[in-house]
Design an enzyme around this catalytic site. Structure first.
Site, PDB file in Angstrom:
ATOM      1  N   ASP A  21      37.294  27.897  56.630  1.00  0.00           N
ATOM      2  CA  ASP A  21      38.624  27.295  56.577  1.00  0.00           C
ATOM      3  C   ASP A  21      38.648  26.093  57.521  1.00  0.00           C
ATOM      4  OD1 ASP A  21      41.339  26.740  56.497  1.00  0.00           O
ATOM      5  OD2 ASP A  21      41.852  28.341  57.902  1.00  0.00           O
ATOM      6  N   ASP A  25      44.847  27.582  57.534  1.00  0.00           N
ATOM      7  CA  ASP A  25      45.738  28.379  56.682  1.00  0.00           C
ATOM      8  C   ASP A  25      45.142  29.728  56.324  1.00  0.00           C
ATOM      9  OD1 ASP A  25      43.799  27.717  54.820  1.00  0.00           O
ATOM     10  OD2 ASP A  25      45.184  26.803  53.372  1.00  0.00           O
ATOM     11  N   ASP A  98      31.019  26.920  38.620  1.00  0.00           N
ATOM     12  CA  ASP A  98      31.258  28.124  37.838  1.00  0.00           C
ATOM     13  C   ASP A  98      32.022  27.734  36.576  1.00  0.00           C
ATOM     14  OD1 ASP A  98      31.397  30.949  37.296  1.00  0.00           O
ATOM     15  OD2 ASP A  98      31.438  31.282  39.461  1.00  0.00           O
ATOM     16  N   ASP A 199      30.225  32.271  33.522  1.00  0.00           N
ATOM     17  CA  ASP A 199      30.808  33.592  33.689  1.00  0.00           C
ATOM     18  C   ASP A 199      30.820  34.352  32.356  1.00  0.00           C
ATOM     19  OD1 ASP A 199      32.373  35.439  35.483  1.00  0.00           O
ATOM     20  OD2 ASP A 199      33.912  35.091  33.955  1.00  0.00           O
ATOM     21  N   GLU A 256      25.768  34.488  33.022  1.00  0.00           N
ATOM     22  CA  GLU A 256      26.029  35.883  33.405  1.00  0.00           C
ATOM     23  C   GLU A 256      26.167  36.700  32.125  1.00  0.00           C
ATOM     24  OE1 GLU A 256      29.145  38.376  36.195  1.00  0.00           O
ATOM     25  OE2 GLU A 256      29.917  36.901  34.773  1.00  0.00           O
ATOM     26  N   HIS A 332      29.343  37.915  44.598  1.00  0.00           N
ATOM     27  CA  HIS A 332      30.756  38.182  44.847  1.00  0.00           C
ATOM     28  C   HIS A 332      31.278  39.391  44.080  1.00  0.00           C
ATOM     29  CE1 HIS A 332      30.629  36.028  41.105  1.00  0.00           C
ATOM     30  NE2 HIS A 332      31.879  36.339  40.863  1.00  0.00           N
ATOM     31  N   ASP A 333      30.517  39.884  43.102  1.00  0.00           N
ATOM     32  CA  ASP A 333      30.928  41.035  42.295  1.00  0.00           C
ATOM     33  C   ASP A 333      30.171  42.311  42.644  1.00  0.00           C
ATOM     34  OD1 ASP A 333      32.909  39.816  40.790  1.00  0.00           O
ATOM     35  OD2 ASP A 333      31.546  39.197  39.195  1.00  0.00           O
TER      36      ASP A 333
END
Length: 557
Positions: A21, A25, A98, A199, A256, A332-333
């Site tokens: 970041d 925020d 992506d 994806d 993917e 990330h999955d």
């Protein structure tokens, strides 16, 4: 074989929301990633795969896109993206976007128009069906639990969403939809991006007639994956994509593809197939599903080494000389690799993280490193439901515990702790200061509490750190055609303690030995005859002895 640039590359995956970041925020952003490019360059990676940064309602953390040509405001502006891309290229780093085109957000203008009536210009951009006896058109279940169909009163029809109701599936049968996709791809490629990770791209071709899916006894819905994966027109669509767009650029593509087999992958990634460069397959990360089919992947049983070896070896052997593998342990999955396939206790975390890295990076294919993997980051080990954020995890809990009473609360929480996607989504560990240097504000998601002892600042200048071990592995791949191109030979497939294999190229042989246990074992693969030990995670070499989680690589010339 003529080596392509992406065959020699190592990809570093950035989940932007959790990386860095820059404005306080609490949400990672593009400017923050730009600040950290020197870190990625120092690691030795060649390509950054950036998870979705497009405008989105964020019902599935950016995988529900409402505008493919706008930047999500939390991540910055298009000017920030352009600066990131220019900065990456100046440092010799390529950028992979992506591409999420199996579905859009329900807030996308295409869907907002499509849902209004059956006779507007966007009416057939999505998959609509009439009710059958007042119910859903078929028994398909969503990947995120519940039905894959939602009713729209304005059309008196159901629309298909293989994921969340806010992620309606596009109708790829419609040539106008395909042209829209080609246009948005050209938009980013003309900016200079270096390719796409696509994806769930093998779900875009739905089977004719949308037949019912196999349904486990007692399950509320059918398992749609075997029905929707690798549909009848997938090759046609991918070839058209290549002809219309990809063949006009020097780019890298990875699709993917849940449910795809090696045979399928060869048709998509064949060296002369004119479709994709490689696929993400799910076989090895899908091992150890629950014996109760109603629970699917939700389980806490460790993966059996013999099954892991069988899966990875089958893909290595099948694609050699025919297609190209992607190599990954986590993303990330998926949960953190060292927690799922290694040992994340303080005693063995570093050793097993290096062992897993060696086992994977010495294989044929393009390796992917997920942010924090190079530090040996672990699962977060949450114990309460309100600590989770992931839509898939929350939906599964409510369906299996609250609605169907298939499993009790403590057991399901144990499953989530083991395999939830949230384990990979906690913010990056930069240092041991407040919020691990990720943000000066309130982080969007709680940090893993072990960041004071597992962080980048602590490892960068520590020669034997996990980070610097990854650097050495990546440097070896960059300097060795044997590692990049060599054929694969599995050794002792029934050995449930050691993963050993050889690689062969021209007159050279590579021997890889990895102990997946906390025990000391002995294995003799003729390593005494090797020219040298190329790398290992213990300082000394005790020959046929493999200490807990020891890995070592030998070269024979």
């Amino acid at each position: 074989m003529t080596k392509k640039w992406w065959q020699n590359a190592v990809v570093y995956q950035v989940y932007p929301r959790s990386y860095q970041d820059s404005n306080g925020d609490g949400i990672g952003d593009l400017a923050g990633l730009t600040q950290r490019l020197p870190y990625i360059k120092r690691l030795g990676a060649d390509v950054i795969w950036l998870n979705p940064i497009y405008k989105s309602p964020d019902k599935d953390n950016g995988y529900d896109i409402s505008d493919y040509q706008s930047i999500q405001s939390a991540y910055g502006t298009m000017a920030d993206f352009d600066h990131l891309l220019d900065s990456a290229h100046q440092q010799g780093l390529k950028l992979l976007m992506d591409l999420v085109v199996n579905h859009t957000s329900d807030q996308h203008d295409w869907f907002q128009q499509s849902r209004q009536s059956k006779d507007n210009p966007y009416a057939d951009y999505y998959i609509w069906r009439d009710p059958v006896d007042g119910h859903e058109p078929n028994n398909w279940g969503s990947y995120f639990s519940g039905s894959a169909w939602t009713f729209e009163p304005k059309r008196n029809q159901y629309y298909l969403h293989l994921f969340a109701p806010g992620q309606p599936d596009l109708n790829w049968e419609n040539p106008q939809v395909r042209q829209e996709v080609w246009n948005l791809m050209r938009f980013w490629l003309d900016k200079g991006v270096d390719g796409f990770r696509m994806d769930v791209i093998n779900l875009i071709s739905k089977p004719a007639g949308l037949p019912d899916a196999p349904q486990a006894p007692g399950a509320a819905y059918g398992d749609s994956q075997p029905i929707v994966s690798d549909g009848p027109k997938l090759n046609d669509y991918l070839r058209e994509m290549n002809d219309e767009v990809l063949s006009h650029y020097d780019v890298m593509t990875v699709g993917e593809m849940p449910g795809s087999t090696p045979k399928d992958a060869i048709t998509y990634t064949g060296l002369n197939a004119n479709e994709l460069n490689m696929v993400f397959q799910f076989e090895h990360v899908g091992l150890s599903p629950n014996p109760d089919a109603r629970l699917g992947k939700w389980n806490a049983v460790p993966v059996k080494l013999t099954e892991l070896k069988d899966s990875l070896s089958r893909w290595q052997t099948a694609l050699d000389g025919k297609g190209w593998n992607s190599l990954y342990w986590n993303n990330h999955d998926q949960p953190r690799a060292v927690s799922r396939f290694g040992n994340d206790t303080p005693e063995f975390r570093e050793r097993s993280a290096k062992m897993l890295a060696t086992t994977l990076h010495m294989m044929q294919g393009t390796p992917y490193v997920y942010e924090g993997e190079e530090l040996g980051m672990t699962n977060v080990h949450y114990t309460q439901l309100d600590q989770y954020e992931d839509l898939e995890s929350l939906n599964a809990y409510h369906e299996l515990v609250d609605d169907q009473h298939i499993v009790d609360q403590p057991t399901m929480l144990k499953y989530l702790s083991h395999i939830s996607r949230d384990n990979a989504r906690t913010p990056m560990h930069w240092d041991d200061t407040t919020n691990a240097g990720f943000t000066t504000g309130q982080p969007w998601f709680a940090l893993n509490p072990n960041y004071p002892t597992i962080n980048a600042a602590d490892q960068l200048d520590q020669d034997d750190s996990v980070f610097n071990y990854y650097r050495r592995l990546i440097a070896l791949r960059h300097s060795s055609d044997l590692i990049v191109l060599g054929s694969y030979e599995e050794l002792d497939p029934k050995d449930d303690q050691v993963f050993a294999y050889k690689r062969h190229y021209q007159e050279q042989t590579l021997l890889v030995m990895s102990n997946f246990t906390d025990q000391t074992v002995t294995r003799d693969y003729g390593q005494a005859e090797a020219s040298e030990r190329l790398i290992g995670n213990y300082a000394d070499d005790q020959g046929t002895t493999l200490r807990p989680y020891e890995t070592k690589v030998y070269v024979f010339k």
